[in-house]
Scaffold this motif. Structure first.
Motif, PDB file in Angstrom:
ATOM      1  N   THR A 289       0.831  -1.317   0.059  1.00  0.00           N
ATOM      2  CA  THR A 289       0.021   0.154  -0.032  1.00  0.00           C
ATOM      3  C   THR A 289       0.687   1.174   0.182  1.00  0.00           C
ATOM      4  O   THR A 289       0.630   2.305  -0.680  1.00  0.00           O
ATOM      5  CB  THR A 289      -0.930   0.005   1.030  1.00  0.00           C
ATOM      6  OG1 THR A 289      -1.917  -1.168   1.124  1.00  0.00           O
ATOM      7  CG2 THR A 289      -1.931   1.065   1.267  1.00  0.00           C
ATOM      8  N   GLN A 290       1.881   1.172   0.691  1.00  0.00           N
ATOM      9  CA  GLN A 290       2.879   2.435   0.778  1.00  0.00           C
ATOM     10  C   GLN A 290       3.501   2.520  -0.590  1.00  0.00           C
ATOM     11  O   GLN A 290       3.665   3.452  -1.099  1.00  0.00           O
ATOM     12  CB  GLN A 290       3.697   2.137   2.031  1.00  0.00           C
ATOM     13  CG  GLN A 290       3.375   2.381   3.297  1.00  0.00           C
ATOM     14  CD  GLN A 290       4.334   1.802   4.338  1.00  0.00           C
ATOM     15  OE1 GLN A 290       5.205   1.368   3.980  1.00  0.00           O
ATOM     16  NE2 GLN A 290       4.028   2.102   5.759  1.00  0.00           N
ATOM     17  N   MET A 291       3.841   1.484  -1.158  1.00  0.00           N
ATOM     18  CA  MET A 291       4.562   1.513  -2.300  1.00  0.00           C
ATOM     19  C   MET A 291       3.632   1.969  -3.473  1.00  0.00           C
ATOM     20  O   MET A 291       4.171   2.881  -4.124  1.00  0.00           O
ATOM     21  CB  MET A 291       5.139   0.312  -2.937  1.00  0.00           C
ATOM     22  CG  MET A 291       5.868   0.223  -4.243  1.00  0.00           C
ATOM     23  SD  MET A 291       6.531  -1.482  -4.766  1.00  0.00           S
ATOM     24  CE  MET A 291       8.313  -1.061  -4.178  1.00  0.00           C
ATOM     25  N   GLN A 292       2.323   1.888  -3.329  1.00  0.00           N
ATOM     26  CA  GLN A 292       1.313   2.141  -4.314  1.00  0.00           C
ATOM     27  C   GLN A 292       1.166   3.596  -3.942  1.00  0.00           C
ATOM     28  O   GLN A 292       1.274   4.316  -5.147  1.00  0.00           O
ATOM     29  CB  GLN A 292       0.153   1.379  -4.045  1.00  0.00           C
ATOM     30  CG  GLN A 292      -1.011   1.774  -5.010  1.00  0.00           C
ATOM     31  CD  GLN A 292      -2.421   1.315  -4.889  1.00  0.00           C
ATOM     32  OE1 GLN A 292      -2.804   0.548  -3.965  1.00  0.00           O
ATOM     33  NE2 GLN A 292      -3.041   0.837  -6.043  1.00  0.00           N
ATOM     34  N   ALA A 293       1.336   4.208  -2.995  1.00  0.00           N
ATOM     35  CA  ALA A 293       1.022   5.544  -2.653  1.00  0.00           C
ATOM     36  C   ALA A 293       2.431   6.332  -3.268  1.00  0.00           C
ATOM     37  O   ALA A 293       2.099   7.386  -3.917  1.00  0.00           O
ATOM     38  CB  ALA A 293       0.965   5.862  -1.367  1.00  0.00           C
ATOM     39  N   ARG A 294       3.503   5.904  -3.077  1.00  0.00           N
ATOM     40  CA  ARG A 294       4.577   6.521  -3.648  1.00  0.00           C
ATOM     41  C   ARG A 294       4.574   6.687  -5.080  1.00  0.00           C
ATOM     42  O   ARG A 294       5.374   7.474  -5.729  1.00  0.00           O
ATOM     43  CB  ARG A 294       5.990   5.597  -3.039  1.00  0.00           C
ATOM     44  CG  ARG A 294       6.076   6.038  -1.612  1.00  0.00           C
ATOM     45  CD  ARG A 294       7.575   5.620  -1.183  1.00  0.00           C
ATOM     46  NE  ARG A 294       7.750   4.365  -1.533  1.00  0.00           N
ATOM     47  CZ  ARG A 294       7.812   3.302  -0.621  1.00  0.00           C
ATOM     48  NH1 ARG A 294       7.355   3.635   0.662  1.00  0.00           N
ATOM     49  NH2 ARG A 294       8.223   2.110  -0.872  1.00  0.00           N
ATOM     50  N   MET A 295       4.161   5.400  -5.783  1.00  0.00           N
ATOM     51  CA  MET A 295       3.921   5.290  -7.219  1.00  0.00           C
ATOM     52  C   MET A 295       3.233   6.342  -7.639  1.00  0.00           C
ATOM     53  O   MET A 295       3.368   6.945  -8.725  1.00  0.00           O
ATOM     54  CB  MET A 295       3.514   3.979  -7.742  1.00  0.00           C
ATOM     55  CG  MET A 295       4.571   2.887  -7.561  1.00  0.00           C
ATOM     56  SD  MET A 295       6.012   3.068  -8.550  1.00  0.00           S
ATOM     57  CE  MET A 295       5.337   3.096 -10.111  1.00  0.00           C
ATOM     58  N   LYS A 296       2.051   6.587  -7.054  1.00  0.00           N
ATOM     59  CA  LYS A 296       1.256   7.648  -7.638  1.00  0.00           C
ATOM     60  C   LYS A 296       1.928   8.835  -7.405  1.00  0.00           C
ATOM     61  O   LYS A 296       1.718   9.876  -8.252  1.00  0.00           O
ATOM     62  CB  LYS A 296      -0.129   7.799  -6.648  1.00  0.00           C
ATOM     63  CG  LYS A 296      -0.914   6.672  -7.008  1.00  0.00           C
ATOM     64  CD  LYS A 296      -2.422   6.607  -6.333  1.00  0.00           C
ATOM     65  CE  LYS A 296      -3.212   5.521  -6.613  1.00  0.00           C
ATOM     66  NZ  LYS A 296      -4.513   5.498  -5.730  1.00  0.00           N
ATOM     67  N   GLU A 297       2.767   9.188  -6.269  1.00  0.00           N
ATOM     68  CA  GLU A 297       3.422  10.618  -6.094  1.00  0.00           C
ATOM     69  C   GLU A 297       4.342  10.648  -7.718  1.00  0.00           C
ATOM     70  O   GLU A 297       4.696  11.526  -8.155  1.00  0.00           O
ATOM     71  CB  GLU A 297       4.168  10.399  -5.020  1.00  0.00           C
ATOM     72  CG  GLU A 297       3.182  10.811  -3.769  1.00  0.00           C
ATOM     73  CD  GLU A 297       4.244  10.538  -2.485  1.00  0.00           C
ATOM     74  OE1 GLU A 297       5.328  10.538  -2.108  1.00  0.00           O
ATOM     75  OE2 GLU A 297       3.307  10.275  -1.429  1.00  0.00           O
ATOM     76  N   VAL A 298       5.129   9.676  -7.685  1.00  0.00           N
ATOM     77  CA  VAL A 298       5.985   9.471  -8.879  1.00  0.00           C
ATOM     78  C   VAL A 298       5.545   9.769 -10.202  1.00  0.00           C
ATOM     79  O   VAL A 298       5.982  10.748 -10.779  1.00  0.00           O
ATOM     80  CB  VAL A 298       7.008   8.277  -8.794  1.00  0.00           C
ATOM     81  CG1 VAL A 298       7.762   8.084 -10.197  1.00  0.00           C
ATOM     82  CG2 VAL A 298       7.844   8.149  -7.675  1.00  0.00           C
ATOM     83  N   GLN A 299       4.301   9.256 -10.228  1.00  0.00           N
ATOM     84  CA  GLN A 299       3.836   9.637 -11.501  1.00  0.00           C
ATOM     85  C   GLN A 299       3.234  10.991 -11.798  1.00  0.00           C
ATOM     86  O   GLN A 299       3.419  11.744 -12.732  1.00  0.00           O
ATOM     87  CB  GLN A 299       2.297   8.686 -11.747  1.00  0.00           C
ATOM     88  CG  GLN A 299       2.591   7.151 -11.799  1.00  0.00           C
ATOM     89  CD  GLN A 299       3.374   6.772 -13.208  1.00  0.00           C
ATOM     90  OE1 GLN A 299       3.085   7.327 -14.169  1.00  0.00           O
ATOM     91  NE2 GLN A 299       4.509   5.591 -12.973  1.00  0.00           N
ATOM     92  N   ALA A 300       2.746  11.422 -10.723  1.00  0.00           N
ATOM     93  CA  ALA A 300       2.367  12.999 -10.705  1.00  0.00           C
ATOM     94  C   ALA A 300       3.609  13.881 -11.019  1.00  0.00           C
ATOM     95  O   ALA A 300       3.403  14.939 -11.802  1.00  0.00           O
ATOM     96  CB  ALA A 300       1.837  13.522  -9.290  1.00  0.00           C
TER      97      ALA A 300
END
Length: 107
Positions: free
Chosen positions: A12-23
């Protein structure tokens, strides 16, 4: 079960970080150029062309091929920079975890 819960939390934490990177990649801009700056263009970190500037000296109707080649070269320059930027951002998310060849995030 504790181990599974821990893994789920990490995912879940990695998924949140991935969204940040994508943004960040979407809002980042990378410049490419060719012909000593005669052709310049800007891409987003996701590879979307935002702008292109062509020096008027290139506007020779008798030699359109040179201008076209420089546009392609400038795009390739910017695109390779976006790929490097993307890999660096992904390393931050994965903590340097090496994924198998051909397997890129996000899946």
């Amino acid at each position: 079960m504790k181990n599974l819960a821990g893994m789920m939390k990490q995912a879940t934490q990695m998924q949140a970080r991935m969204k940040e990177v994508q943004a960040r990649l979407e809002s980042a801009e990378v410049d490419g150029e060719a012909g000593n700056g005669l052709v310049r263009l800007t891409l987003t970190g996701k590879g979307v062309l935002k702008s292109i500037t062509i020096d008027p000296k290139l506007a020779d109707p008798e030699d359109m091929e040179t201008m076209q080649d420089l546009i392609v070269a400038a795009f390739a320059d910017a695109r390779s920079k976006t790929e490097v930027m993307s890999r660096e951002e992904m390393k931050k998310v994965t903590g340097g975890l090496q994924l198998p060849p051909g397997m890129d995030l996000p899946f």
